[in-house]
Design an enzyme around this catalytic site. Structure first.
Site, short mmCIF file in Angstrom:
data_model
loop_
_atom_site.label_atom_id
_atom_site.label_comp_id
_atom_site.label_asym_id
_atom_site.label_seq_id
_atom_site.Cartn_x
_atom_site.Cartn_y
_atom_site.Cartn_z
N ASN A 1 0.86 -1.19 0.00
CA ASN A 1 0.00 0.00 0.00
C ASN A 1 0.89 1.23 0.00
O ASN A 1 1.45 1.60 1.03
CB ASN A 1 -0.91 -0.03 1.24
CG ASN A 1 -1.80 1.20 1.32
OD1 ASN A 1 -1.96 1.94 0.34
ND2 ASN A 1 -2.40 1.41 2.47
N LYS B 1 0.02 4.27 -0.35
CA LYS B 1 -0.67 5.42 0.23
C LYS B 1 -0.46 6.67 -0.64
O LYS B 1 -0.30 6.54 -1.85
CB LYS B 1 -0.23 5.63 1.69
CG LYS B 1 -0.43 4.39 2.55
CD LYS B 1 -0.23 4.65 4.01
CE LYS B 1 -0.45 3.38 4.83
NZ LYS B 1 -0.35 3.62 6.28
N HIS C 1 -9.47 0.77 5.43
CA HIS C 1 -8.20 1.09 6.09
C HIS C 1 -8.47 2.07 7.22
O HIS C 1 -9.35 2.92 7.14
CB HIS C 1 -7.21 1.68 5.09
CG HIS C 1 -5.81 1.73 5.59
ND1 HIS C 1 -5.37 2.69 6.47
CD2 HIS C 1 -4.74 0.93 5.36
CE1 HIS C 1 -4.09 2.48 6.74
NE2 HIS C 1 -3.69 1.42 6.09
N GLU D 1 -7.08 4.66 8.14
CA GLU D 1 -7.01 6.06 7.76
C GLU D 1 -8.30 6.52 7.09
O GLU D 1 -8.74 7.67 7.28
CB GLU D 1 -5.80 6.27 6.84
CG GLU D 1 -4.48 6.06 7.55
CD GLU D 1 -3.34 5.67 6.62
OE1 GLU D 1 -2.24 5.39 7.15
OE2 GLU D 1 -3.53 5.64 5.40
N GLU E 1 -4.80 -5.02 10.95
CA GLU E 1 -3.81 -3.98 11.16
C GLU E 1 -4.06 -3.30 12.50
O GLU E 1 -4.93 -2.43 12.60
CB GLU E 1 -3.88 -2.93 10.05
CG GLU E 1 -3.52 -3.45 8.67
CD GLU E 1 -3.31 -2.29 7.69
OE1 GLU E 1 -2.24 -2.25 7.08
OE2 GLU E 1 -4.20 -1.46 7.55
N GLY F 1 2.84 2.82 11.37
CA GLY F 1 3.68 4.01 11.27
C GLY F 1 4.27 4.47 12.58
O GLY F 1 4.81 5.57 12.68
N SER G 1 3.68 -2.03 10.48
CA SER G 1 5.13 -2.04 10.62
C SER G 1 5.73 -3.41 10.35
O SER G 1 6.63 -3.88 11.05
CB SER G 1 5.54 -1.56 12.03
OG SER G 1 5.14 -0.22 12.23
#
Length: 253
Positions: free
Chosen positions: A9, A11, A97, A99, A169, A175, A215
């Site tokens: 991904n 992003k 996701h 986000e 996730e 991150g 990660s």
């Protein structure tokens, strides 16, 4: 038989020239990738058309979209439809996701519609789920993750959910440099597989792909992928480096 899936991904990263350079490097490495691994890259949407042309005939890797809407066409400025993605030969689409959930307020109902729209056009959703740090610390993380899956996926038929890749996730590990231990990741993956099996049958539960994101890097991918119920990874930052992505994709035993 255990699946081997690695999806990158990208992003909202890389300008077009940088993205082309990364794709070129990956193509140079194509003979080094394990051919039994389902390899997917999800670049920014506006690069998909050009990438689809470059990768025409390259069956060692597939393209995925980072986002899509719920209908085929209409007055939805800025959105992209599954039918448009299909016309480019795109095979996968990321849905849910963290986000998108956090910054764009995507709820269970919308995500369910997105999943169904992708499946309607023959694209496989990569459905993301996971908990924030406060949820894990409150020790209700299992119920939280199961609610995400049940609310958005359990309206599907057995032959539909079998085409979905579920990406666990933990948000607290995206991150941040933190990573769930292999045991922590396996616990949730096993729980997801067990719940899918209970709802849709053992065969479906065994066949559905369940991958880890958060990660995942070359130095921990092998341990993660060795777990019984972890079928691979959804890779963020490390997918922007061709050498790291290759190393992760080749981390299966």
């Amino acid at each position: 038989m255990k699946r081997k899936i690695v999806a990158g991904n990208w992003k909202m990263n890389l300008n077009y020239n940088e993205a082309k350079d990364l794709l070129k490097k990956l193509i140079e490495y194509k003979d080094k990738f394990d051919t039994t691994t389902e390899l997917i890259i999800c670049p920014p949407t506006l690069y998909l058309s050009a990438f689809a042309e470059v990768l025409n005939g390259h069956d060692w890797v597939s393209l995925g979209a980072q986002n899509s809407y719920t209908v085929d066409n209409g007055a939805f400025t800025g959105e992209v439809s599954p039918s448009q993605l299909k016309s480019l030969g795109i095979k996968y689409g990321i849905v849910g996701h963290s986000e998108r959930r956090e910054f764009f307020n995507e709820d269970y109902t919308l995500l369910s519609k997105k999943v169904k729209a992708l499946l309607h056009h023959g694209l496989s959703p990569i459905f993301c789920c996971g908990e924030q740090l406060q949820v894990r610390d409150s020790n209700v993380y299992k119920e939280f993750v199961m609610k995400q899956i049940e609310a958005s996926l359990f309206g599907l038929k057995a032959d539909e959910i079998e085409k979905v890749i579920i990406a666990y996730e933990p948000i607290w590990a995206i991150g941040t440099g933190k990573t769930a231990t292999a045991e922590q990741a396996q616990e949730i993956h096993a729980l997801i597989r067990s719940r899918i099996s209970k709802e849709f049958g053992e065969k479906v539960g065994a066949n559905v792909g369940i991958i880890y994101g958060g990660s995942c890097k070359p130095d921990n991918a092998k341990e993660l992928f060795a777990q019984k119920d972890i079928d691979g990874g959804l890779i963020g930052g490390a997918s922007l480096n061709a050498d790291d992505f290759l190393a992760i994709a080749n981390s299966f035993e």
